[in-house]
Design an enzyme around this catalytic site. Structure first.
Site, PDB file in Angstrom:
ATOM      1  CG  ASP A 140      -1.847   1.209   1.269  1.00  0.00           C
ATOM      2  OD1 ASP A 140      -2.343   1.599   0.189  1.00  0.00           O
ATOM      3  OD2 ASP A 140      -2.075   1.785   2.343  1.00  0.00           O
ATOM      4  CB  SER A 141       0.132   4.782  -0.685  1.00  0.00           C
ATOM      5  OG  SER A 141      -0.993   4.848   0.183  1.00  0.00           O
ATOM      6  CE1 TYR A 157       2.696   5.977  -3.206  1.00  0.00           C
ATOM      7  CE2 TYR A 157       1.440   4.240  -4.279  1.00  0.00           C
ATOM      8  CZ  TYR A 157       2.617   4.688  -3.721  1.00  0.00           C
ATOM      9  OH  TYR A 157       3.705   3.863  -3.693  1.00  0.00           O
ATOM     10  N   GLY A 158      -2.855   9.720  -3.179  1.00  0.00           N
ATOM     11  CA  GLY A 158      -4.024  10.462  -3.654  1.00  0.00           C
ATOM     12  C   GLY A 158      -3.723  11.914  -4.014  1.00  0.00           C
ATOM     13  CB  CYS A 171      -3.075   1.017  -2.629  1.00  0.00           C
ATOM     14  SG  CYS A 171      -3.110   2.802  -2.880  1.00  0.00           S
ATOM     15  CG  ASN A 172      -9.552   1.220  -2.930  1.00  0.00           C
ATOM     16  OD1 ASN A 172     -10.441   0.572  -3.449  1.00  0.00           O
ATOM     17  ND2 ASN A 172      -9.248   1.077  -1.648  1.00  0.00           N
ATOM     18  CB  THR A 173      -4.871   5.599  -4.816  1.00  0.00           C
ATOM     19  OG1 THR A 173      -5.811   5.994  -3.819  1.00  0.00           O
ATOM     20  CG2 THR A 173      -4.454   6.791  -5.629  1.00  0.00           C
ATOM     21  CB  CYS A 179      -9.258   5.010   0.785  1.00  0.00           C
ATOM     22  SG  CYS A 179      -7.593   5.291   1.420  1.00  0.00           S
ATOM     23  CB  THR A 180      -6.776  -0.102   2.038  1.00  0.00           C
ATOM     24  OG1 THR A 180      -5.629   0.629   1.566  1.00  0.00           O
ATOM     25  CG2 THR A 180      -7.326  -0.972   0.935  1.00  0.00           C
ATOM     26  CG  HIS A 181      -4.769   4.876   4.574  1.00  0.00           C
ATOM     27  ND1 HIS A 181      -4.279   4.402   3.375  1.00  0.00           N
ATOM     28  CD2 HIS A 181      -3.686   5.318   5.276  1.00  0.00           C
ATOM     29  CE1 HIS A 181      -2.949   4.564   3.353  1.00  0.00           C
ATOM     30  NE2 HIS A 181      -2.570   5.117   4.496  1.00  0.00           N
TER      31      HIS A 181
HETATM   32  N1  DGL Z   1      -4.743   3.159   0.990  1.00  0.00           N
HETATM   33  C1  DGL Z   1      -4.700   3.952  -0.197  1.00  0.00           C
HETATM   34  C2  DGL Z   1      -5.978   3.697  -1.019  1.00  0.00           C
HETATM   35  O1  DGL Z   1      -6.609   2.719  -0.828  1.00  0.00           O
HETATM   36  C3  DGL Z   1      -4.430   5.362   0.135  1.00  0.00           C
HETATM   37  C4  DGL Z   1      -4.069   6.190  -1.048  1.00  0.00           C
HETATM   38  C5  DGL Z   1      -3.235   7.371  -0.743  1.00  0.00           C
HETATM   39  O2  DGL Z   1      -2.084   7.183  -0.322  1.00  0.00           O
HETATM   40  O3  DGL Z   1      -3.719   8.498  -0.960  1.00  0.00           O
HETATM   41  O4  DGL Z   1      -6.375   4.451  -1.864  1.00  0.00           O
END
Ligand code: DGL
Length: 292
Positions: free
Chosen positions: A23-24, A55-56, A86-88, A196-198
Protein backbone atom coordinates in the site's frame (compact mmCIF):
# COMPACT_ATOMS: atom_id res chain seq x y z
CA UNK A 1 8.28 -12.59 -18.14
CA UNK A 2 4.71 -11.30 -17.63
CA UNK A 3 2.41 -13.53 -15.62
CA UNK A 4 0.18 -14.17 -18.64
CA UNK A 5 3.10 -15.97 -20.28
CA UNK A 6 3.39 -18.18 -17.23
CA UNK A 7 -0.24 -19.23 -17.12
CA UNK A 8 0.30 -22.31 -19.21
CA UNK A 9 3.75 -23.09 -17.83
CA UNK A 10 4.38 -24.72 -14.46
CA UNK A 11 5.18 -22.14 -11.83
CA UNK A 12 8.63 -22.34 -10.36
CA UNK A 13 7.44 -20.61 -7.20
CA UNK A 14 6.69 -22.84 -4.23
CA UNK A 15 3.47 -22.66 -2.28
CA UNK A 16 5.52 -21.89 0.83
CA UNK A 17 6.75 -18.61 -0.70
CA UNK A 18 5.25 -15.47 0.86
CA UNK A 19 2.28 -13.42 -0.31
CA UNK A 20 3.19 -9.73 -0.65
CA UNK A 21 0.82 -6.94 0.31
CA UNK A 22 1.57 -3.37 -0.73
CA UNK A 23 0.00 0.00 0.00
CA UNK A 24 1.03 3.63 -0.25
CA UNK A 25 1.21 3.50 3.53
CA UNK A 26 -0.54 1.96 6.50
CA UNK A 27 -3.98 1.37 5.00
CA UNK A 28 -3.14 -2.03 3.56
CA UNK A 29 -2.83 -3.29 7.13
CA UNK A 30 -6.64 -3.56 7.03
CA UNK A 31 -6.20 -6.00 4.15
CA UNK A 32 -3.33 -7.81 5.87
CA UNK A 33 -5.64 -8.30 8.88
CA UNK A 34 -8.29 -9.96 6.69
CA UNK A 35 -5.72 -12.08 4.83
CA UNK A 36 -4.21 -13.34 8.10
CA UNK A 37 -7.65 -14.38 9.29
CA UNK A 38 -8.71 -16.04 6.03
CA UNK A 39 -5.36 -17.63 5.16
CA UNK A 40 -3.54 -18.33 8.42
CA UNK A 41 -1.04 -20.68 6.77
CA UNK A 42 0.38 -18.03 4.44
CA UNK A 43 3.65 -16.20 5.04
CA UNK A 44 3.16 -12.47 4.50
CA UNK A 45 5.41 -9.56 3.54
CA UNK A 46 3.99 -6.04 3.80
CA UNK A 47 5.49 -2.98 2.13
CA UNK A 48 4.33 0.55 2.98
CA UNK A 49 5.50 3.36 0.73
CA UNK A 50 4.89 5.89 3.50
CA UNK A 51 7.73 8.14 2.40
CA UNK A 52 5.69 8.98 -0.69
CA UNK A 53 2.14 8.76 0.76
CA UNK A 54 -0.47 9.93 0.16
CA UNK A 55 -0.66 8.71 -3.42
CA UNK A 56 -4.02 10.46 -3.65
CA UNK A 57 -2.14 13.75 -3.99
CA UNK A 58 0.25 12.44 -6.68
CA UNK A 59 0.03 12.37 -10.47
CA UNK A 60 -0.87 9.17 -12.33
CA UNK A 61 2.65 8.51 -13.65
CA UNK A 62 4.13 8.83 -10.16
CA UNK A 63 1.65 6.29 -8.77
CA UNK A 64 2.35 3.79 -11.57
CA UNK A 65 6.12 4.30 -11.21
CA UNK A 66 6.05 3.55 -7.48
CA UNK A 67 3.62 0.63 -7.81
CA UNK A 68 5.84 -1.08 -10.38
CA UNK A 69 9.09 -0.40 -8.47
CA UNK A 70 7.65 -1.79 -5.25
CA UNK A 71 6.04 -4.73 -7.04
CA UNK A 72 9.40 -5.60 -8.60
CA UNK A 73 11.14 -5.29 -5.24
CA UNK A 74 8.58 -7.63 -3.65
CA UNK A 75 9.08 -10.14 -6.46
CA UNK A 76 12.83 -9.96 -5.77
CA UNK A 77 12.00 -10.85 -2.15
CA UNK A 78 10.49 -14.12 -3.40
CA UNK A 79 6.78 -13.21 -3.30
CA UNK A 80 4.50 -15.73 -5.04
CA UNK A 81 1.56 -13.29 -5.37
CA UNK A 82 1.00 -9.57 -4.86
CA UNK A 83 -2.01 -7.83 -3.36
CA UNK A 84 -2.06 -4.16 -4.36
CA UNK A 85 -3.93 -3.16 -1.21
CA UNK A 86 -4.45 0.40 -2.38
CA UNK A 87 -7.48 1.58 -4.33
CA UNK A 88 -5.53 4.51 -5.69
CA UNK A 89 -2.63 2.41 -7.00
CA UNK A 90 -5.05 -0.19 -8.37
CA UNK A 91 -7.10 2.43 -10.19
CA UNK A 92 -4.01 3.86 -11.91
CA UNK A 93 -1.67 0.96 -12.46
CA UNK A 94 -3.10 -2.52 -11.97
CA UNK A 95 -2.99 -3.30 -15.71
CA UNK A 96 0.69 -2.35 -15.96
CA UNK A 97 1.52 -4.29 -12.80
CA UNK A 98 -0.19 -7.41 -14.19
CA UNK A 99 1.67 -7.02 -17.46
CA UNK A 100 5.07 -6.44 -15.88
CA UNK A 101 5.18 -8.76 -12.87
CA UNK A 102 5.67 -12.53 -13.18
CA UNK A 103 3.25 -13.40 -10.37
CA UNK A 104 -0.53 -13.13 -9.87
CA UNK A 105 -1.51 -9.55 -8.97
CA UNK A 106 -4.71 -8.93 -7.02
CA UNK A 107 -6.13 -5.41 -6.94
CA UNK A 108 -8.78 -3.70 -4.85
CA UNK A 109 -11.73 -1.52 -5.77
CA UNK A 110 -14.35 0.41 -3.81
CA UNK A 111 -17.31 -1.78 -2.79
CA UNK A 112 -19.77 -0.12 -5.14
CA UNK A 113 -21.36 -3.41 -6.12
CA UNK A 114 -22.19 -4.69 -2.60
CA UNK A 115 -23.40 -1.20 -1.67
CA UNK A 116 -25.76 -1.01 -4.63
CA UNK A 117 -27.08 -4.48 -3.82
CA UNK A 118 -27.84 -3.73 -0.18
CA UNK A 119 -28.80 -0.06 0.15
CA UNK A 120 -32.45 0.36 1.14
CA UNK A 121 -32.69 4.11 0.65
CA UNK A 122 -30.80 3.81 -2.68
CA UNK A 123 -28.50 6.64 -1.59
CA UNK A 124 -24.89 5.57 -1.08
CA UNK A 125 -21.94 7.65 0.05
CA UNK A 126 -18.53 6.85 -1.42
CA UNK A 127 -15.42 8.08 0.35
CA UNK A 128 -12.19 7.56 -1.61
CA UNK A 129 -9.15 9.50 -2.75
CA UNK A 130 -9.65 12.10 -5.46
CA UNK A 131 -7.39 10.05 -7.75
CA UNK A 132 -9.54 6.94 -7.30
CA UNK A 133 -12.80 8.84 -7.87
CA UNK A 134 -11.62 10.47 -11.06
CA UNK A 135 -10.06 7.29 -12.51
CA UNK A 136 -11.56 5.66 -15.61
CA UNK A 137 -11.61 2.38 -13.71
CA UNK A 138 -13.81 3.80 -10.95
CA UNK A 139 -16.08 5.64 -13.40
CA UNK A 140 -16.69 2.38 -15.28
CA UNK A 141 -17.37 0.52 -12.02
CA UNK A 142 -19.87 3.15 -10.87
CA UNK A 143 -21.62 3.15 -14.23
CA UNK A 144 -21.97 -0.65 -14.14
CA UNK A 145 -23.66 -0.67 -10.74
CA UNK A 146 -25.56 2.59 -10.49
CA UNK A 147 -29.01 1.32 -11.54
CA UNK A 148 -31.51 3.26 -9.43
CA UNK A 149 -28.85 4.09 -6.84
CA UNK A 150 -27.53 7.56 -6.25
CA UNK A 151 -23.85 7.69 -5.34
CA UNK A 152 -22.54 10.70 -3.41
CA UNK A 153 -18.82 10.84 -4.24
CA UNK A 154 -16.66 12.49 -1.61
CA UNK A 155 -12.85 12.80 -1.86
CA UNK A 156 -11.39 12.14 1.58
CA UNK A 157 -8.77 14.90 1.57
CA UNK A 158 -6.70 14.75 4.75
CA UNK A 159 -7.89 11.33 5.94
CA UNK A 160 -4.91 9.29 4.68
CA UNK A 161 -2.55 11.81 6.26
CA UNK A 162 -4.40 11.44 9.59
CA UNK A 163 -4.12 7.64 9.57
CA UNK A 164 -0.43 7.92 8.58
CA UNK A 165 0.02 9.97 11.78
CA UNK A 166 -1.87 7.22 13.67
CA UNK A 167 -4.64 9.75 14.32
CA UNK A 168 -7.90 7.83 14.26
CA UNK A 169 -9.92 9.81 16.82
CA UNK A 170 -8.71 13.38 17.41
CA UNK A 171 -11.33 16.19 17.56
CA UNK A 172 -9.81 17.67 14.38
CA UNK A 173 -10.18 14.37 12.54
CA UNK A 174 -13.76 13.90 13.76
CA UNK A 175 -14.60 17.44 12.56
CA UNK A 176 -13.06 16.72 9.14
CA UNK A 177 -14.91 13.41 8.85
CA UNK A 178 -18.15 15.05 9.94
CA UNK A 179 -17.82 17.56 7.10
CA UNK A 180 -17.71 14.60 4.67
CA UNK A 181 -20.28 12.31 6.28
CA UNK A 182 -22.99 14.72 7.48
CA UNK A 183 -24.06 15.79 3.96
CA UNK A 184 -24.48 12.09 3.11
CA UNK A 185 -26.71 11.59 6.16
CA UNK A 186 -28.66 14.71 5.25
CA UNK A 187 -29.21 13.22 1.77
CA UNK A 188 -30.62 10.05 3.40
CA UNK A 189 -27.68 7.76 2.61
CA UNK A 190 -27.82 4.46 4.50
CA UNK A 191 -24.55 3.01 3.20
CA UNK A 192 -20.99 4.30 3.08
CA UNK A 193 -18.36 2.73 0.83
CA UNK A 194 -14.90 2.94 2.37
CA UNK A 195 -13.07 3.27 -0.95
CA UNK A 196 -9.57 3.55 0.47
CA UNK A 197 -7.84 0.89 2.53
CA UNK A 198 -6.85 3.48 5.14
CA UNK A 199 -10.47 4.25 5.99
CA UNK A 200 -11.47 1.03 7.83
CA UNK A 201 -9.20 2.31 10.60
CA UNK A 202 -11.61 5.25 10.93
CA UNK A 203 -14.67 3.06 11.49
CA UNK A 204 -15.04 4.06 15.15
CA UNK A 205 -14.75 7.74 14.30
CA UNK A 206 -17.41 7.32 11.59
CA UNK A 207 -19.65 5.47 14.06
CA UNK A 208 -19.22 8.35 16.52
CA UNK A 209 -20.70 10.65 13.87
CA UNK A 210 -23.26 8.45 12.15
CA UNK A 211 -24.17 5.90 14.81
CA UNK A 212 -25.92 2.98 13.09
CA UNK A 213 -27.36 5.06 10.29
CA UNK A 214 -24.68 4.01 7.81
CA UNK A 215 -23.70 0.47 6.87
CA UNK A 216 -19.94 0.60 6.24
CA UNK A 217 -18.69 -1.31 3.20
CA UNK A 218 -15.09 -2.47 3.59
CA UNK A 219 -13.88 -4.92 0.95
CA UNK A 220 -10.89 -6.38 2.81
CA UNK A 221 -12.59 -9.72 3.47
CA UNK A 222 -13.61 -9.98 -0.21
CA UNK A 223 -10.01 -9.23 -1.23
CA UNK A 224 -8.73 -12.02 1.02
CA UNK A 225 -11.23 -14.38 -0.66
CA UNK A 226 -10.10 -13.28 -4.11
CA UNK A 227 -6.48 -13.93 -3.10
CA UNK A 228 -7.49 -17.37 -1.87
CA UNK A 229 -9.15 -18.16 -5.22
CA UNK A 230 -6.09 -16.99 -7.16
CA UNK A 231 -3.69 -19.01 -5.02
CA UNK A 232 -5.88 -22.08 -5.43
CA UNK A 233 -6.20 -21.68 -9.16
CA UNK A 234 -2.41 -21.53 -9.60
CA UNK A 235 -1.64 -24.24 -7.05
CA UNK A 236 0.14 -21.70 -4.88
CA UNK A 237 -1.82 -22.05 -1.64
CA UNK A 238 0.30 -22.88 1.41
CA UNK A 239 -0.67 -26.17 2.98
CA UNK A 240 -1.49 -26.55 6.68
CA UNK A 241 1.58 -28.82 6.87
CA UNK A 242 3.70 -25.72 6.23
CA UNK A 243 2.01 -23.88 9.10
CA UNK A 244 4.41 -24.87 11.91
CA UNK A 245 7.10 -22.82 10.13
CA UNK A 246 4.92 -19.74 9.83
CA UNK A 247 6.50 -16.61 11.14
CA UNK A 248 4.88 -13.25 11.85
CA UNK A 249 4.39 -10.96 8.83
CA UNK A 250 7.55 -9.13 7.73
CA UNK A 251 6.86 -5.40 7.62
CA UNK A 252 8.85 -2.93 5.50
CA UNK A 253 8.49 0.81 5.14
CA UNK A 254 10.14 3.40 2.95
CA UNK A 255 10.09 5.86 5.87
CA UNK A 256 11.25 5.25 9.44
CA UNK A 257 8.41 2.77 9.98
CA UNK A 258 7.44 4.14 13.43
CA UNK A 259 3.80 4.71 12.52
CA UNK A 260 3.54 1.32 10.78
CA UNK A 261 4.86 -0.38 13.88
CA UNK A 262 2.51 1.58 16.13
CA UNK A 263 -0.62 0.94 14.06
CA UNK A 264 0.22 -2.74 13.57
CA UNK A 265 0.59 -3.07 17.35
CA UNK A 266 -2.44 -1.04 18.41
CA UNK A 267 -4.94 -2.12 15.78
CA UNK A 268 -3.74 -5.61 14.85
CA UNK A 269 -1.99 -6.65 18.04
CA UNK A 270 1.12 -7.38 15.94
CA UNK A 271 4.31 -6.62 17.80
CA UNK A 272 6.97 -6.76 15.09
CA UNK A 273 9.89 -4.57 14.11
CA UNK A 274 9.59 -2.69 10.85
CA UNK A 275 12.54 -2.68 8.49
CA UNK A 276 13.38 0.47 6.59
CA UNK A 277 13.83 -0.13 2.87
CA UNK A 278 14.96 2.15 0.06
CA UNK A 279 13.19 1.35 -3.22
CA UNK A 280 14.42 3.70 -5.93
CA UNK A 281 12.25 4.42 -8.95
CA UNK A 282 12.44 6.63 -12.01
CA UNK A 283 10.36 9.43 -10.48
CA UNK A 284 11.89 9.42 -7.01
CA UNK A 285 15.45 9.54 -8.34
CA UNK A 286 14.71 13.10 -9.35
CA UNK A 287 13.44 14.09 -5.89
CA UNK A 288 15.60 15.17 -2.96
CA UNK A 289 17.62 12.31 -1.45
CA UNK A 290 15.74 10.15 1.09
CA UNK A 291 15.20 12.16 4.27
CA UNK A 292 15.30 8.98 6.37
N1 DGL B 1 -4.74 3.16 0.99
C1 DGL B 1 -4.70 3.95 -0.20
C2 DGL B 1 -5.98 3.70 -1.02
O1 DGL B 1 -6.61 2.72 -0.83
C3 DGL B 1 -4.43 5.36 0.13
C4 DGL B 1 -4.07 6.19 -1.05
C5 DGL B 1 -3.23 7.37 -0.74
O2 DGL B 1 -2.08 7.18 -0.32
O3 DGL B 1 -3.72 8.50 -0.96
O4 DGL B 1 -6.37 4.45 -1.86
Amino acid sequence: MPFDALRSAPLALGSSAPVAIFDSGLGGLSVLRAVRTALPDERLIYAADSLYAPYGERDDDFIADRTLAIGEWLVSQGAKALVVACNTATSQSIAQARERLPIPVIGVEPGIKPASLTSQTRVVGVLATAVTLRSARFQALAERHTGDCRFILQPGHGLVQAVERCDTDSPELIALLRSYVQPMLDANADTLVLGCTHYPFLDRAIRAIAGDRLALIDTSVAIARQLERQLDSFGLRATPAQAPDIELPRLYSTNDGQALRQLAASLLGLDVTVEHVVIPSRRTRTLESDPV
